[in-house]
Design a protein around this motif. Structure first.
Motif, mmCIF file in Angstrom:
data_model
loop_
_atom_site.group_PDB
_atom_site.id
_atom_site.type_symbol
_atom_site.label_atom_id
_atom_site.label_comp_id
_atom_site.label_asym_id
_atom_site.label_seq_id
_atom_site.Cartn_x
_atom_site.Cartn_y
_atom_site.Cartn_z
ATOM 1 N N LEU A 147 0.837 -1.204 0.000
ATOM 2 C CA LEU A 147 0.000 0.000 0.000
ATOM 3 C C LEU A 147 0.870 1.253 0.000
ATOM 4 N N PHE A 148 1.905 1.246 0.819
ATOM 5 C CA PHE A 148 2.829 2.386 0.863
ATOM 6 C C PHE A 148 3.449 2.610 -0.519
ATOM 7 N N SER A 149 3.896 1.522 -1.137
ATOM 8 C CA SER A 149 4.521 1.616 -2.456
ATOM 9 C C SER A 149 3.548 2.170 -3.499
ATOM 10 N N ASN A 150 2.303 1.660 -3.489
ATOM 11 C CA ASN A 150 1.303 2.121 -4.455
ATOM 12 C C ASN A 150 0.948 3.591 -4.272
ATOM 13 N N LEU A 151 1.108 4.092 -3.042
ATOM 14 C CA LEU A 151 0.806 5.495 -2.763
ATOM 15 C C LEU A 151 2.028 6.390 -2.902
ATOM 16 N N GLY A 152 3.173 5.783 -3.271
ATOM 17 C CA GLY A 152 4.405 6.567 -3.442
ATOM 18 C C GLY A 152 5.026 6.993 -2.124
ATOM 19 N N LEU A 153 4.760 6.225 -1.058
ATOM 20 C CA LEU A 153 5.290 6.549 0.268
ATOM 21 C C LEU A 153 6.462 5.632 0.604
ATOM 22 N N ILE A 154 7.347 6.104 1.465
ATOM 23 C CA ILE A 154 8.471 5.287 1.925
ATOM 24 C C ILE A 154 8.021 4.491 3.144
ATOM 25 N N TYR A 155 8.184 3.174 3.068
ATOM 26 C CA TYR A 155 7.801 2.294 4.181
ATOM 27 C C TYR A 155 9.029 2.066 5.049
ATOM 28 N N ASP A 156 9.009 2.604 6.262
ATOM 29 C CA ASP A 156 10.179 2.531 7.137
ATOM 30 C C ASP A 156 9.742 2.226 8.573
ATOM 31 N N PRO A 157 9.436 0.951 8.858
ATOM 32 C CA PRO A 157 8.938 0.613 10.205
ATOM 33 C C PRO A 157 9.964 0.797 11.324
ATOM 34 N N LYS A 158 11.252 0.852 10.968
ATOM 35 C CA LYS A 158 12.278 1.020 12.012
ATOM 36 C C LYS A 158 12.335 2.453 12.520
ATOM 37 N N GLU A 159 12.091 3.400 11.637
ATOM 38 C CA GLU A 159 12.236 4.815 11.988
ATOM 39 C C GLU A 159 10.906 5.510 12.303
ATOM 40 N N SER A 207 6.906 5.222 13.713
ATOM 41 C CA SER A 207 6.038 4.399 14.562
ATOM 42 C C SER A 207 4.780 3.952 13.805
ATOM 43 N N THR A 208 4.104 2.952 14.370
ATOM 44 C CA THR A 208 2.862 2.437 13.772
ATOM 45 C C THR A 208 1.834 3.548 13.623
ATOM 46 N N ASP A 209 1.651 4.341 14.681
ATOM 47 C CA ASP A 209 0.674 5.437 14.626
ATOM 48 C C ASP A 209 1.022 6.449 13.540
ATOM 49 N N GLN A 210 2.303 6.782 13.412
ATOM 50 C CA GLN A 210 2.728 7.744 12.391
ATOM 51 C C GLN A 210 2.526 7.181 10.990
ATOM 52 N N ARG A 211 2.826 5.883 10.808
ATOM 53 C CA ARG A 211 2.644 5.257 9.496
ATOM 54 C C ARG A 211 1.161 5.167 9.146
ATOM 55 N N PHE A 212 0.327 4.886 10.134
ATOM 56 C CA PHE A 212 -1.124 4.852 9.909
ATOM 57 C C PHE A 212 -1.617 6.221 9.462
ATOM 58 N N GLU A 213 -1.124 7.258 10.114
ATOM 59 C CA GLU A 213 -1.518 8.625 9.760
ATOM 60 C C GLU A 213 -1.031 8.987 8.357
ATOM 61 N N LEU A 214 0.203 8.583 8.037
ATOM 62 C CA LEU A 214 0.767 8.857 6.705
ATOM 63 C C LEU A 214 -0.082 8.227 5.604
ATOM 64 N N VAL A 215 -0.420 6.949 5.791
ATOM 65 C CA VAL A 215 -1.116 6.213 4.737
ATOM 66 C C VAL A 215 -2.565 6.676 4.601
ATOM 67 N N THR A 216 -3.230 6.945 5.707
ATOM 68 C CA THR A 216 -4.620 7.410 5.613
ATOM 69 C C THR A 216 -4.685 8.822 5.027
ATOM 70 N N ASN A 217 -3.698 9.650 5.348
ATOM 71 C CA ASN A 217 -3.650 10.993 4.781
ATOM 72 C C ASN A 217 -3.449 10.931 3.263
ATOM 73 N N ALA A 218 -2.567 10.037 2.824
ATOM 74 C CA ALA A 218 -2.325 9.875 1.383
ATOM 75 C C ALA A 218 -3.583 9.381 0.672
ATOM 76 N N LEU A 219 -4.309 8.459 1.309
ATOM 77 C CA LEU A 219 -5.564 7.975 0.719
ATOM 78 C C LEU A 219 -6.581 9.103 0.608
ATOM 79 N N ARG A 220 -6.724 9.876 1.675
ATOM 80 C CA ARG A 220 -7.699 10.982 1.671
ATOM 81 C C ARG A 220 -7.418 11.982 0.561
ATOM 82 N N ASN A 221 -6.140 12.129 0.178
ATOM 83 C CA ASN A 221 -5.761 13.118 -0.825
ATOM 84 C C ASN A 221 -5.800 12.598 -2.260
ATOM 85 N N LEU A 222 -6.184 11.336 -2.435
ATOM 86 C CA LEU A 222 -6.321 10.825 -3.804
ATOM 87 C C LEU A 222 -7.521 11.498 -4.469
ATOM 88 N N PRO A 223 -7.411 11.791 -5.742
ATOM 89 C CA PRO A 223 -8.528 12.445 -6.440
ATOM 90 C C PRO A 223 -9.615 11.450 -6.828
#
Length: 205
Positions: A58-70, A72-88
């Motif tokens: 999902l991260f790859s399809n949205l053009g996001l960098i997937y980095d679970p080491k750096e 947090s889960t909450d931050q990654r959840f926010e990143l991915v949902t924000n990217a989804l919300r901004n799709l046209p």
């Protein structure tokens, strides 16, 4: 969509997505499952937040960098949902087999929202904050129709009726029983299977 396991929630969600695909610019399907070590590795409902935050594809399809080491889960959840919300366009998000956290207001508020997004959730739990479509067992005629989709040999309709009643017209069980009888025709009859259900001998090899 809410209902017990094996009732047809995922099947109905797949049917909906397939048959309405042309109406959406983007479709995102997330399986919210995890391995349950206490139940011999079977899949059970998991955390929606973790399922989305840990989905590298999902991260790859949205053009996001997937980095679970750096991150947090909450931050990654926010990143991915924000990217989804901004799709046209008009989009569909399907969350299959979601656990209880899908009903948490904090999680709900992060998900993409109408009018651009439709969100379809399947769950064994009744979740807060959503319009609920409760799925029950099949009616006797539909149950019989499903059975004969998979079992093609001549048999006693009364025995089939009794078998379906004995398993409470449960969708997945009907399909599995019909396929089992089809594969073992001549060795296992509808009457034999009915007796095993009534005697609680379904673990009999």
């Amino acid at each position: 969509m809410n209902g017990i396991g094996g009732i047809g929630k995922t099947t109905l969600a797949k049917w909906f997505a397939r048959n309405h695909l042309i109406q959406y610019n983007h479709v995102c399907w997330i399986e919210v499952t995890k391995q349950d070590s206490t139940a011999r590795g079977k899949l059970v409902a998991g955390s929606l937040r973790e399922a989305m935050a840990n989905n590298a594809l999902l991260f790859s399809n949205l053009g996001l960098i997937y980095d679970p080491k750096e991150v947090s889960t909450d931050q990654r959840f926010e990143l991915v949902t924000n990217a989804l919300r901004n799709l046209p366009g008009r989009d569909l998000l399907v969350l299959d087999n979601a656990g209880g956290d899908a009903g948490d207001k904090v999680v709900r508020d992060q998900l993409p929202q109408p009018p651009n997004w439709q969100v379809l959730i399947t769950s064994r739990q009744s979740l807060n904050g959503y319009k609920v479509l409760a799925l029950g067992t099949l009616n006797p005629l539909d149950a019989q129709s499903l059975f004969f989709q998979y079992y093609t040999f001549v048999c006693s309709v009364q025995e089939v009726t009794n078998l379906l009643e004995a398993i409470d017209y449960h969708t997945l069980t009907i399909e599995l029983f019909a396929k089992t009888l089809e594969a073992h025709y001549g060795v296992l009859s509808v009457g034999d299977l009915l007796r095993r259900v009534q005697e609680r001998r379904l673990n009999d090899p």
